[in-house]
Scaffold this motif. Structure first.
Motif, PDB file in Angstrom:
ATOM      1  N   MET A  71      -0.239   9.004   5.845  1.00 36.67           N
ATOM      2  CA  MET A  71      -0.311   9.170   7.301  1.00 36.67           C
ATOM      3  C   MET A  71      -1.269   8.157   7.915  1.00 36.67           C
ATOM      4  SD  MET A  71      -0.380  13.214   7.970  1.00 36.67           S
ATOM      5  CE  MET A  71       0.955  14.267   7.551  1.00 36.67           C
ATOM      6  N   ILE A  72      -2.379   7.915   7.250  1.00 34.28           N
ATOM      7  CA  ILE A  72      -3.335   6.933   7.765  1.00 34.28           C
ATOM      8  C   ILE A  72      -2.733   5.533   7.716  1.00 34.28           C
ATOM      9  CG2 ILE A  72      -5.561   5.852   7.291  1.00 34.28           C
ATOM     10  CD1 ILE A  72      -6.573   8.653   6.563  1.00 34.28           C
ATOM     11  N   LEU A  73      -2.014   5.221   6.648  1.00 35.64           N
ATOM     12  CA  LEU A  73      -1.329   3.933   6.579  1.00 35.64           C
ATOM     13  C   LEU A  73      -0.306   3.798   7.695  1.00 35.64           C
ATOM     14  CD1 LEU A  73      -0.693   3.402   2.775  1.00 35.64           C
ATOM     15  CD2 LEU A  73      -1.997   1.935   4.299  1.00 35.64           C
ATOM     16  N   LEU A  74       0.438   4.862   7.936  1.00 36.58           N
ATOM     17  CA  LEU A  74       1.436   4.849   9.005  1.00 36.58           C
ATOM     18  C   LEU A  74       0.777   4.647  10.367  1.00 36.58           C
ATOM     19  CD1 LEU A  74       4.531   5.257   9.211  1.00 36.58           C
ATOM     20  CD2 LEU A  74       4.054   7.639   9.730  1.00 36.58           C
ATOM     21  N   GLY A  75      -0.340   5.344  10.579  1.00 38.52           N
ATOM     22  CA  GLY A  75      -1.054   5.185  11.841  1.00 38.52           C
ATOM     23  C   GLY A  75      -1.605   3.783  12.030  1.00 38.52           C
ATOM     24  N   ALA A  82       0.834  -1.203   0.000  1.00 32.65           N
ATOM     25  CA  ALA A  82       0.000   0.000   0.000  1.00 32.65           C
ATOM     26  C   ALA A  82       0.870   1.255   0.000  1.00 32.65           C
ATOM     27  CB  ALA A  82      -0.928  -0.005   1.203  1.00 32.65           C
ATOM     28  N   ALA A  83       1.936   1.248   0.806  1.00 35.87           N
ATOM     29  CA  ALA A  83       2.851   2.391   0.822  1.00 35.87           C
ATOM     30  C   ALA A  83       3.566   2.533  -0.515  1.00 35.87           C
ATOM     31  CB  ALA A  83       3.862   2.235   1.950  1.00 35.87           C
ATOM     32  N   ILE A 127      -3.380   9.594  12.664  1.00 30.14           N
ATOM     33  CA  ILE A 127      -4.686   9.795  12.038  1.00 30.14           C
ATOM     34  C   ILE A 127      -5.236  11.174  12.392  1.00 30.14           C
ATOM     35  CG2 ILE A 127      -7.054   8.912  11.945  1.00 30.14           C
ATOM     36  CD1 ILE A 127      -5.790   6.108  12.371  1.00 30.14           C
ATOM     37  N   ASP A 128      -5.008  11.615  13.631  1.00 31.82           N
ATOM     38  CA  ASP A 128      -5.421  12.967  14.011  1.00 31.82           C
ATOM     39  C   ASP A 128      -4.689  14.016  13.181  1.00 31.82           C
ATOM     40  OD1 ASP A 128      -7.089  11.888  15.897  1.00 31.82           O
ATOM     41  OD2 ASP A 128      -5.645  12.119  17.542  1.00 31.82           O
ATOM     42  N   ILE A 129      -3.394  13.814  13.007  1.00 30.64           N
ATOM     43  CA  ILE A 129      -2.611  14.747  12.202  1.00 30.64           C
ATOM     44  C   ILE A 129      -3.087  14.718  10.748  1.00 30.64           C
ATOM     45  CG2 ILE A 129      -0.292  15.194  11.292  1.00 30.64           C
ATOM     46  CD1 ILE A 129       0.770  14.219  14.000  1.00 30.64           C
ATOM     47  N   ALA A 130      -3.438  13.549  10.254  1.00 34.33           N
ATOM     48  CA  ALA A 130      -3.932  13.435   8.878  1.00 34.33           C
ATOM     49  C   ALA A 130      -5.233  14.198   8.692  1.00 34.33           C
ATOM     50  CB  ALA A 130      -4.114  11.965   8.513  1.00 34.33           C
ATOM     51  N   ILE A 131      -6.098  14.153   9.702  1.00 34.45           N
ATOM     52  CA  ILE A 131      -7.373  14.879   9.607  1.00 34.45           C
ATOM     53  C   ILE A 131      -7.128  16.383   9.554  1.00 34.45           C
ATOM     54  CG2 ILE A 131      -9.478  15.443  10.882  1.00 34.45           C
ATOM     55  CD1 ILE A 131      -9.469  12.501  11.846  1.00 34.45           C
ATOM     56  N   VAL A 132      -6.241  16.879  10.416  1.00 34.88           N
ATOM     57  CA  VAL A 132      -5.938  18.315  10.417  1.00 34.88           C
ATOM     58  C   VAL A 132      -5.259  18.707   9.101  1.00 34.88           C
ATOM     59  CG1 VAL A 132      -4.554  20.099  11.541  1.00 34.88           C
ATOM     60  CG2 VAL A 132      -5.822  18.450  12.916  1.00 34.88           C
TER      61      VAL A 132
END
Length: 87
Positions: A48-52, A9-10, A61-66
């Motif tokens: 970022m979501i994959l990393l989380g 996926a990455a 995931i929080d950082i990805a949302i922001v």
């Protein structure tokens, strides 16, 4: 098994990011480059979501949302500027 899923996926996200970078560098017009940047921002959010998910950390995931929210606002501002409406 799950490590391979995250790895592939990455890898797909990185290839798509490379293609987006080509669009940004070679885009014949400014709107094409803006779309390329927006696509790259979306891919960063996906990474970022994959990393989380891979490290089981919700902070990514929080950082990805922001980041997605700020990217959306930035894209809207650039689109409005291209229409000549920021004055």
């Amino acid at each position: 098994m799950m490590e391979q899923v995250f790895f592939y996926a990455a890898l797909i996200v990185m290839v798509a990011g490379f293609i987006s970078m080509l669009r940004i560098m070679l885009g014949p017009s400014v709107p094409d480059r803006v779309v390329g940047v927006d696509t790259l921002n979306t891919l960063v959010v996906a990474a970022m979501i994959l990393l989380g998910a891979a490290y089981d950390r919700t902070i990514y995931i929080d950082i990805a949302i922001v980041y997605a929210l700020l990217s959306y606002i930035g894209t809207l501002a650039v689109a409005r500027y291209l229409q000549g409406g920021l004055s």
